[in-house]
Design a protein around this motif. Structure first.
Motif, PDB file in Angstrom:
ATOM      1  N   TRP A 171       0.838  -1.199   0.000  1.00  0.00           N
ATOM      2  CA  TRP A 171       0.000   0.000   0.000  1.00  0.00           C
ATOM      3  C   TRP A 171       0.873   1.250   0.000  1.00  0.00           C
ATOM      4  N   LEU A 172       1.893   1.256   0.856  1.00  0.00           N
ATOM      5  CA  LEU A 172       2.823   2.385   0.908  1.00  0.00           C
ATOM      6  C   LEU A 172       3.507   2.584  -0.443  1.00  0.00           C
ATOM      7  N   ARG A 188       1.281  10.361  -3.684  1.00  0.00           N
ATOM      8  CA  ARG A 188       0.406  10.742  -2.577  1.00  0.00           C
ATOM      9  C   ARG A 188       1.234  11.000  -1.327  1.00  0.00           C
ATOM     10  N   ASN A 189       0.681  11.763  -0.409  1.00  0.00           N
ATOM     11  CA  ASN A 189       1.323  12.092   0.859  1.00  0.00           C
ATOM     12  C   ASN A 189       1.130  10.910   1.818  1.00  0.00           C
ATOM     13  N   GLU A 216      -1.943   8.779   8.787  1.00  0.00           N
ATOM     14  CA  GLU A 216      -2.772   9.363   9.857  1.00  0.00           C
ATOM     15  C   GLU A 216      -4.246   9.059   9.619  1.00  0.00           C
ATOM     16  N   ALA A 217      -4.686   9.142   8.366  1.00  0.00           N
ATOM     17  CA  ALA A 217      -6.076   8.810   8.044  1.00  0.00           C
ATOM     18  C   ALA A 217      -6.357   7.339   8.340  1.00  0.00           C
ATOM     19  N   ASP A 251      12.604   4.352   4.984  1.00  0.00           N
ATOM     20  CA  ASP A 251      12.274   5.277   6.064  1.00  0.00           C
ATOM     21  C   ASP A 251      10.765   5.439   6.215  1.00  0.00           C
ATOM     22  N   ALA A 252      10.060   5.534   5.089  1.00  0.00           N
ATOM     23  CA  ALA A 252       8.601   5.674   5.129  1.00  0.00           C
ATOM     24  C   ALA A 252       7.956   4.421   5.719  1.00  0.00           C
ATOM     25  N   ALA A 253       8.447   3.246   5.332  1.00  0.00           N
ATOM     26  CA  ALA A 253       7.899   1.996   5.868  1.00  0.00           C
ATOM     27  C   ALA A 253       8.103   1.928   7.378  1.00  0.00           C
ATOM     28  N   GLY A 254       9.277   2.333   7.834  1.00  0.00           N
ATOM     29  CA  GLY A 254       9.517   2.358   9.275  1.00  0.00           C
ATOM     30  C   GLY A 254       8.575   3.313   9.991  1.00  0.00           C
ATOM     31  N   GLY A 255       8.361   4.480   9.413  1.00  0.00           N
ATOM     32  CA  GLY A 255       7.437   5.447  10.007  1.00  0.00           C
ATOM     33  C   GLY A 255       6.006   4.952  10.024  1.00  0.00           C
TER      34      GLY A 255
END
Length: 168
Positions: A87-88, A96-97, A103-104, A139-143
């Protein structure tokens, strides 16, 4: 309601564990698939997962609007999201952000009435990637994983097919 995050490396047994957990819950399980069959190998993986689950599962394919799919299927049995990492990747590929989407997703999970089991990958346990895009994804996956794990009722790390309860 329960939110369960199952994480681990590639081929660690995450999906099978998640399917087993979801199938054991009351109601007809809903499989929310984020993968898209972009090539023959991915199409084969999707077909193998579908065959393993069998006809008792309802499948919803949603590469981007995960929050919408969860809201639409709430109250209709347990849901299994497989997987957050794909999905990420879809979000990032679409420009997309991902932070806003995460958060959504967290807000959506907090209001669900039926259980949700989410599968994700631990991608930051290896070497530092050589290119900027791969580092940004890691980094995004970790976040994303940290955000969902923080609000999940249970977190399970799967290693070599063995679940290890991390939280809950």
């Amino acid at each position: 309601m329960a939110t369960i995050l199952i994480t681990g490396g590639v081929r660690s047994g995450k999906s099978l564990l998640a399917e087993t957990r979801a199938a054991a819950l009351p109601g007809r399980p809903v499989y929310i698939a984020t993968a898209e069959p972009g090539d023959a190998e991915m199409a084969e993986r999707i077909a193998a997962h579908r065959a393993r689950r069998g006809a008792e599962w309802r499948t919803v394919e949603v590469p981007l609007d995960l929050a919408g799919a969860l809201d639409a299927t709430d109250g209709h049995g347990p849901r299994l999201v497989d997987c957050l990492t794909l999905w990420l990747s879809n979000l990032m590929g679409a420009g997309r952000n991902w932070r806003a989407e995460a958060e959504a997703l967290a807000a959506t999970l907090a209001r669900q009435q039926s259980p949700v089991i989410l599968v994700t990958n631990e991608v930051g346990m290896g070497i530092v990637p050589a290119n900027a895009l791969a580092r940004a994804f890691r980094d995004a996956a970790g976040g994303l994983n940290q955000r969902i794990a923080a609000m999940a009722d249970e977190v399970i790390l799967t290693v070599a097919g063995q679940p290890l309860k991390v939280k809950g």
